[in-house]
Design a protein around this motif. Structure first.
Motif, mmCIF file in Angstrom:
data_model
loop_
_atom_site.group_PDB
_atom_site.id
_atom_site.type_symbol
_atom_site.label_atom_id
_atom_site.label_comp_id
_atom_site.label_asym_id
_atom_site.label_seq_id
_atom_site.Cartn_x
_atom_site.Cartn_y
_atom_site.Cartn_z
ATOM 1 N N ILE A 152 -28.911 -18.132 36.783
ATOM 2 C CA ILE A 152 -30.148 -17.355 36.876
ATOM 3 C C ILE A 152 -31.095 -17.820 35.771
ATOM 4 N N PRO A 153 -32.241 -18.402 36.103
ATOM 5 C CA PRO A 153 -33.177 -18.875 35.073
ATOM 6 C C PRO A 153 -33.829 -17.709 34.339
ATOM 7 N N LEU A 154 -34.062 -17.906 33.038
ATOM 8 C CA LEU A 154 -34.672 -16.876 32.206
ATOM 9 C C LEU A 154 -36.039 -17.336 31.702
ATOM 10 N N GLN A 155 -36.876 -16.357 31.338
ATOM 11 C CA GLN A 155 -38.222 -16.635 30.844
ATOM 12 C C GLN A 155 -38.406 -15.993 29.458
ATOM 13 N N PRO A 156 -37.915 -16.658 28.411
ATOM 14 C CA PRO A 156 -37.981 -16.082 27.065
ATOM 15 C C PRO A 156 -39.309 -16.262 26.352
ATOM 16 N N GLU A 157 -40.206 -17.053 26.907
ATOM 17 C CA GLU A 157 -41.554 -17.267 26.364
ATOM 18 C C GLU A 157 -41.556 -17.972 25.016
ATOM 19 N N ILE A 191 -22.413 -15.222 31.061
ATOM 20 C CA ILE A 191 -22.698 -15.842 29.770
ATOM 21 C C ILE A 191 -24.184 -16.193 29.706
ATOM 22 N N THR A 192 -24.811 -16.003 28.536
ATOM 23 C CA THR A 192 -26.178 -16.471 28.360
ATOM 24 C C THR A 192 -26.165 -17.824 27.665
ATOM 25 N N GLU A 193 -27.041 -18.734 28.133
ATOM 26 C CA GLU A 193 -27.236 -20.046 27.525
ATOM 27 C C GLU A 193 -28.706 -20.182 27.137
ATOM 28 N N SER A 194 -28.970 -20.350 25.851
ATOM 29 C CA SER A 194 -30.327 -20.619 25.391
ATOM 30 C C SER A 194 -30.484 -22.122 25.211
ATOM 31 N N GLY A 195 -31.680 -22.634 25.503
ATOM 32 C CA GLY A 195 -31.914 -24.073 25.402
ATOM 33 C C GLY A 195 -33.199 -24.459 26.096
ATOM 34 N N THR A 196 -33.298 -25.717 26.507
ATOM 35 C CA THR A 196 -34.517 -26.182 27.181
ATOM 36 C C THR A 196 -34.673 -25.536 28.554
ATOM 37 N N GLN A 197 -33.554 -25.161 29.160
ATOM 38 C CA GLN A 197 -33.568 -24.440 30.427
ATOM 39 C C GLN A 197 -32.710 -23.176 30.283
ATOM 40 N N PRO A 198 -33.231 -22.173 29.582
ATOM 41 C CA PRO A 198 -32.441 -20.960 29.321
ATOM 42 C C PRO A 198 -32.045 -20.277 30.616
ATOM 43 N N ARG A 199 -30.813 -19.773 30.610
ATOM 44 C CA ARG A 199 -30.313 -19.178 31.843
ATOM 45 C C ARG A 199 -29.147 -18.239 31.559
ATOM 46 N N ILE A 200 -28.809 -17.450 32.568
ATOM 47 C CA ILE A 200 -27.530 -16.735 32.634
ATOM 48 C C ILE A 200 -26.662 -17.494 33.618
ATOM 49 N N VAL A 201 -25.395 -17.680 33.249
ATOM 50 C CA VAL A 201 -24.445 -18.247 34.194
ATOM 51 C C VAL A 201 -23.333 -17.239 34.437
ATOM 52 N N GLU A 202 -22.778 -17.268 35.627
ATOM 53 C CA GLU A 202 -21.538 -16.570 35.919
ATOM 54 C C GLU A 202 -20.489 -17.630 36.221
ATOM 55 N N ILE A 203 -19.346 -17.525 35.555
ATOM 56 C CA ILE A 203 -18.257 -18.475 35.775
ATOM 57 C C ILE A 203 -17.071 -17.757 36.396
ATOM 58 N N ASN A 204 -16.276 -18.503 37.166
ATOM 59 C CA ASN A 204 -15.076 -17.918 37.766
ATOM 60 C C ASN A 204 -13.892 -18.056 36.813
ATOM 61 N N LYS A 205 -12.712 -17.710 37.268
ATOM 62 C CA LYS A 205 -11.523 -17.703 36.410
ATOM 63 C C LYS A 205 -11.115 -19.100 35.974
ATOM 64 N N LYS A 206 -11.626 -20.128 36.663
ATOM 65 C CA LYS A 206 -11.340 -21.509 36.285
ATOM 66 C C LYS A 206 -12.371 -22.059 35.298
ATOM 67 N N GLY A 207 -13.373 -21.243 34.965
ATOM 68 C CA GLY A 207 -14.420 -21.691 34.064
ATOM 69 C C GLY A 207 -15.529 -22.451 34.746
ATOM 70 N N GLU A 208 -15.581 -22.376 36.061
ATOM 71 C CA GLU A 208 -16.591 -23.090 36.834
ATOM 72 C C GLU A 208 -17.819 -22.201 37.048
ATOM 73 N N VAL A 209 -19.012 -22.788 36.918
ATOM 74 C CA VAL A 209 -20.249 -22.035 37.146
ATOM 75 C C VAL A 209 -20.411 -21.769 38.634
ATOM 76 N N VAL A 210 -20.509 -20.488 38.988
ATOM 77 C CA VAL A 210 -20.676 -20.102 40.388
ATOM 78 C C VAL A 210 -22.038 -19.486 40.650
ATOM 79 N N LYS A 211 -22.783 -19.190 39.577
ATOM 80 C CA LYS A 211 -24.123 -18.622 39.739
ATOM 81 C C LYS A 211 -24.941 -18.957 38.495
#
Length: 305
Positions: free
Chosen positions: A134-139, A112-132
């Motif tokens: 990755i910070p993004l640099q959208p400029e 999932i991508t999350e845009s915001g003050t700390q934009p990132r990609i998250v990977e969640i498991n089957k329980k909906g928990e963030v397991v990874k």
């Protein structure tokens, strides 16, 4: 709706059809998922609603191999099973954030991508928990314009379009950028042309297909970022490219494009390798989509969208 669901989604999509409601002049018929401002769900090959999420304004989504449906809205991601029960849910962590895309990965996690003050990609498991994460640099601090259709590549990296950066960036899992394709092409008028990258797709030959949304163009880039194929409204009648957002490369090499900004007329259309329009859809607007069947046959392989 209950009677439709009892029949079964797959049988509806694959039933023999004798009407070509989407484009009477074409021999091509598609069923497809739409994530759009008016409707989020599935349209069958006759142009009828086969499944309705009953919540419009989705941004991305997939019909998964097991028949479940994964959908991303700005505020949440849901996965529905065949009984239309929500079996996975992920909410944005802050009110001002925007979720942009959701993709089921081969390991069963969801990206999932999350845009915001700390934009990132998250990977969640089957329980909906963030397991990874990755910070993004959208400029840009403009949350809405930071990113859209990110995808994970076979090499484990992430392909991410950044609109106001005029760049498609490839990130390693640690957030390091290993490649950038700039889209502010001088030949198109530079940044004034607003060739913001929206959807970036790494296709099987290693090239990258990119929709340039406000620039009303779609380009295919080689490994060096050079344009080897493109379309714009100068080659068509009626200006069908209106803020192109979503796109999908089909197994036969054709490309389907969503004209998200079209208030009337063509909302989705398909072009062949020679840039001929071979199919159109004119009902609901689409932010993104997934072509599911063609003339009664399922589209094979991992959707390139």
């Amino acid at each position: 709706m209950k009677s439709v669901l009892k029949v079964g989604l797959i049988s509806i999509l694959l039933m023999p059809l004798f009407l070509m409601a989407q484009n009477p002049s074409s021999t091509i018929r598609h069923s497809f998922f739409i994530a759009g401002p008016q409707f989020t769900g599935i349209i069958d090959e006759a142009g009828n609603v086969a499944w309705d999420a009953e919540k419009p304004s989705a941004r991305d989504g997939y019909v998964l191999k097991n028949g479940n449906i994964l959908i991303c809205w700005a505020d949440e991601v849901r996965e529905y099973n065949k009984k239309k029960e929500v079996i996975l849910k992920y909410k944005r962590s802050e009110e001002h954030m925007e979720l942009g895309t959701a993709v089921r990965l081969s390991n069963g996690n969801t990206m999932i991508t999350e845009s915001g003050t700390q934009p990132r990609i998250v990977e969640i498991n089957k329980k909906g928990e963030v397991v990874k994460s990755i910070p993004l640099q959208p400029e840009t601090e403009n949350v809405h314009m930071q990113t859209r259709m990110a995808r994970k590549l076979k090499n484990g990296n992430y392909l991410v379009p950044h609109l106001l950066a005029f760049a498609v960036k490839e990130y390693q899992p640690d957030g390091a950028i290993v490649k950038t394709f700039s889209t502010d092409y001088a030949a198109f008028g530079g940044r004034e042309a607003k060739t913001w990258p929206f959807t970036a797709i790494r296709i099987k030959n290693g090239n990258t297909l990119v929709t340039l949304t406000n620039g009303n163009r779609v380009v295919e880039l080689n490994a060096e970022g050079e344009i080897i194929w493109q379309i714009d409204n100068s080659i068509f009648d009626g200006n069908p490219l209106v803020d192109p957002c979503g796109a999908q490369r089909l197994p036969n090499g054709n490309t389907v494009i969503a004209s998200y900004g079209a208030q009337k007329g063509i909302k989705l259309f398909e072009v062949d390798k020679n840039k001929n329009i071979v199919w159109t859809y004119t009902d609901y607007r689409a932010h993104h989509f997934q072509i599911l069947t063609t003339n009664g046959k399922p589209v094979k392989g991992t959707p390139l969208k």
